[in-house]
Write a protein that holds these residues in place. Sequence first.
Motif, PDB file in Angstrom:
ATOM      1  N   LEU A  86       9.329  -3.903   3.758  1.00  0.00           N
ATOM      2  CA  LEU A  86       7.887  -3.710   3.595  1.00  0.00           C
ATOM      3  C   LEU A  86       7.282  -4.818   2.746  1.00  0.00           C
ATOM      4  N   ASN A  87       8.022  -5.263   1.760  1.00  0.00           N
ATOM      5  CA  ASN A  87       7.560  -6.345   0.891  1.00  0.00           C
ATOM      6  C   ASN A  87       7.356  -7.631   1.688  1.00  0.00           C
ATOM      7  N   ALA A  88       8.281  -7.922   2.589  1.00  0.00           N
ATOM      8  CA  ALA A  88       8.177  -9.139   3.393  1.00  0.00           C
ATOM      9  C   ALA A  88       6.975  -9.088   4.335  1.00  0.00           C
ATOM     10  N   MET A  89       6.684  -7.892   4.836  1.00  0.00           N
ATOM     11  CA  MET A  89       5.582  -7.742   5.801  1.00  0.00           C
ATOM     12  C   MET A  89       4.213  -7.702   5.134  1.00  0.00           C
ATOM     13  N   LEU A  90       4.145  -7.149   3.918  1.00  0.00           N
ATOM     14  CA  LEU A  90       2.841  -6.895   3.298  1.00  0.00           C
ATOM     15  C   LEU A  90       2.608  -7.582   1.960  1.00  0.00           C
ATOM     16  N   GLY A  91       3.674  -7.985   1.292  1.00  0.00           N
ATOM     17  CA  GLY A  91       3.520  -8.437  -0.087  1.00  0.00           C
ATOM     18  C   GLY A  91       3.671  -7.234  -1.009  1.00  0.00           C
ATOM     19  N   SER A  92       4.002  -7.488  -2.258  1.00  0.00           N
ATOM     20  CA  SER A  92       4.337  -6.399  -3.178  1.00  0.00           C
ATOM     21  C   SER A  92       3.187  -5.435  -3.429  1.00  0.00           C
ATOM     22  N   THR A  93       1.986  -5.941  -3.663  1.00  0.00           N
ATOM     23  CA  THR A  93       0.862  -5.067  -4.020  1.00  0.00           C
ATOM     24  C   THR A  93       0.425  -4.183  -2.861  1.00  0.00           C
ATOM     25  N   LEU A  94       0.228  -4.765  -1.692  1.00  0.00           N
ATOM     26  CA  LEU A  94      -0.210  -3.980  -0.533  1.00  0.00           C
ATOM     27  C   LEU A  94       0.879  -3.017  -0.089  1.00  0.00           C
ATOM     28  N   ALA A  95       2.135  -3.435  -0.148  1.00  0.00           N
ATOM     29  CA  ALA A  95       3.253  -2.549   0.211  1.00  0.00           C
ATOM     30  C   ALA A  95       3.285  -1.338  -0.712  1.00  0.00           C
ATOM     31  N   ALA A  96       3.064  -1.579  -2.008  1.00  0.00           N
ATOM     32  CA  ALA A  96       3.065  -0.481  -2.984  1.00  0.00           C
ATOM     33  C   ALA A  96       1.898   0.473  -2.739  1.00  0.00           C
ATOM     34  N   ARG A  97       0.748  -0.060  -2.376  1.00  0.00           N
ATOM     35  CA  ARG A  97      -0.426   0.782  -2.129  1.00  0.00           C
ATOM     36  C   ARG A  97      -0.259   1.623  -0.860  1.00  0.00           C
ATOM     37  N   ILE A  98       0.337   1.040   0.155  1.00  0.00           N
ATOM     38  CA  ILE A  98       0.620   1.790   1.387  1.00  0.00           C
ATOM     39  C   ILE A  98       1.612   2.916   1.084  1.00  0.00           C
ATOM     40  N   LEU A  99       2.623   2.594   0.282  1.00  0.00           N
ATOM     41  CA  LEU A  99       3.625   3.586  -0.104  1.00  0.00           C
ATOM     42  C   LEU A  99       2.987   4.725  -0.899  1.00  0.00           C
ATOM     43  N   ALA A 100       2.087   4.387  -1.802  1.00  0.00           N
ATOM     44  CA  ALA A 100       1.405   5.392  -2.616  1.00  0.00           C
ATOM     45  C   ALA A 100       0.552   6.320  -1.755  1.00  0.00           C
ATOM     46  N   LEU A 101      -0.120   5.764  -0.757  1.00  0.00           N
ATOM     47  CA  LEU A 101      -0.943   6.577   0.144  1.00  0.00           C
ATOM     48  C   LEU A 101      -0.087   7.528   0.971  1.00  0.00           C
ATOM     49  N   ALA A 102       1.104   7.063   1.365  1.00  0.00           N
ATOM     50  CA  ALA A 102       2.010   7.912   2.152  1.00  0.00           C
ATOM     51  C   ALA A 102       2.603   9.031   1.303  1.00  0.00           C
ATOM     52  N   GLY A 103       2.813   8.766   0.016  1.00  0.00           N
ATOM     53  CA  GLY A 103       3.353   9.781  -0.887  1.00  0.00           C
ATOM     54  C   GLY A 103       4.797   9.552  -1.265  1.00  0.00           C
ATOM     55  N   SER A 104       5.577   8.979  -0.379  1.00  0.00           N
ATOM     56  CA  SER A 104       6.974   8.647  -0.656  1.00  0.00           C
ATOM     57  C   SER A 104       7.493   7.767   0.469  1.00  0.00           C
ATOM     58  N   LEU A 105       8.613   7.120   0.218  1.00  0.00           N
ATOM     59  CA  LEU A 105       9.210   6.266   1.240  1.00  0.00           C
ATOM     60  C   LEU A 105       9.700   7.101   2.417  1.00  0.00           C
ATOM     61  N   GLU A 106      10.204   8.295   2.121  1.00  0.00           N
ATOM     62  CA  GLU A 106      10.679   9.194   3.187  1.00  0.00           C
ATOM     63  C   GLU A 106       9.528   9.564   4.133  1.00  0.00           C
ATOM     64  N   LYS A 107       8.391   9.929   3.563  1.00  0.00           N
ATOM     65  CA  LYS A 107       7.231  10.295   4.384  1.00  0.00           C
ATOM     66  C   LYS A 107       6.747   9.101   5.205  1.00  0.00           C
ATOM     67  N   LEU A 108       6.756   7.931   4.589  1.00  0.00           N
ATOM     68  CA  LEU A 108       6.313   6.722   5.291  1.00  0.00           C
ATOM     69  C   LEU A 108       7.253   6.403   6.452  1.00  0.00           C
ATOM     70  N   ALA A 109       8.567   6.576   6.214  1.00  0.00           N
ATOM     71  CA  ALA A 109       9.559   6.277   7.256  1.00  0.00           C
ATOM     72  C   ALA A 109       9.449   7.233   8.447  1.00  0.00           C
ATOM     73  N   LYS A 110       8.944   8.422   8.198  1.00  0.00           N
ATOM     74  CA  LYS A 110       8.819   9.423   9.270  1.00  0.00           C
ATOM     75  C   LYS A 110       7.471   9.372   9.979  1.00  0.00           C
ATOM     76  N   MET A 111       6.577   8.515   9.503  1.00  0.00           N
ATOM     77  CA  MET A 111       5.251   8.410  10.113  1.00  0.00           C
ATOM     78  C   MET A 111       5.288   7.571  11.383  1.00  0.00           C
TER      79      MET A 111
END
Length: 337
Positions: free
Chosen positions: A221-246
């Motif tokens: 995710l860091n490679a695709m988005l950069g650290s800040t945007l990747a972290a914000r996307i992760l925060a919106l999803a709630g967890s890495l598990e939830k993001l992976a299942k989306m």
Amino acid sequence: MHYLAVNPVGVFVFDEENKLVKFKYLGSNPEEAAGKLDKFEKGEIIPEIQELKNEFKDLNSEQPNKATDFLRENFRKIVIENKLFKTENELNQFLNSVLIAKSKLSISKIERRDKLIIQTISALNDLEKILNTISERLREWYGLHYPELDIRDHDKFASMVAEYGDRKNFNNFKNSMGMELREGDVKILQHYAKQYNELYEMRKEIEKYLEIVVKEEIPNLNAMLGSTLAARILALAGSLEKLAKMPSSSIQLLGAEKTLFKFLKGKEKSRPPRFGLLYLHPDISTNKRELQGKIARVLSSKLTLAARADFYSKKDMSKELLDDYKKKLDEILKANV
């Protein structure tokens, strides 16, 4: 030959004829027993076993052995006959308590590094709001004294106020229509400006930490988005598990939930949102409006793969994902020249 067997109740030693010759409780309470059982399962030697090894030189402590099978089949009978517990009900209560304590222990040791990323980016967002508020207040406050001070950069403005204080100390100062300040007024303004500077330095430290932890924990995710945007996307999803299942369509709309709900309820007459926070990605924000939706779909499809790789396999596929994404991006751009 003597044989060792361990279960949530304690440590058992049997002889060749499956006769119990020694027993030691794992602990006086379920929490202690759960802790020692956890250590034993990890291959650590607990004090009770070490004492038995010293006492029985021929002790076979390899697991499993003939004693472990015998204990599993005759556990309750052995416990009651040897009066290790007064009643079977008391035994059941103790076993339940140990298993609950062990489950809690296991859960507490699960690494949730994605939660650290979420808290870090949340702290960074909070700091950003605080710094903006302090900066606006500082400009209005110091503007009463020196309204002609024209420094656009907030950080530089605060540093200058903290360093010089009174307007007369500024280089090239001639005159001002602002009010005069007393020494105490200047000191409190300087202190306020220094607080801004300290928070600004803290933000830079947190940003550096975020770059490190995001690269370590979610490299794809860091490679695709950069650290800040990747972290914000992760925060919106709630967890890495939830993001992976989306599905990719959900990732594409993260951050646009309010607009989407308004559209679904018929409150928005315009088109449904094409993307949410992904708009901040330079490939989307800097391209033509008619291409943004296509790019967002391609990017979100790759983010789905990136999130699943980060969560499930922990494999760094960043180069492969990034190359494939850039290839498809070039195709979109060339097709619309």
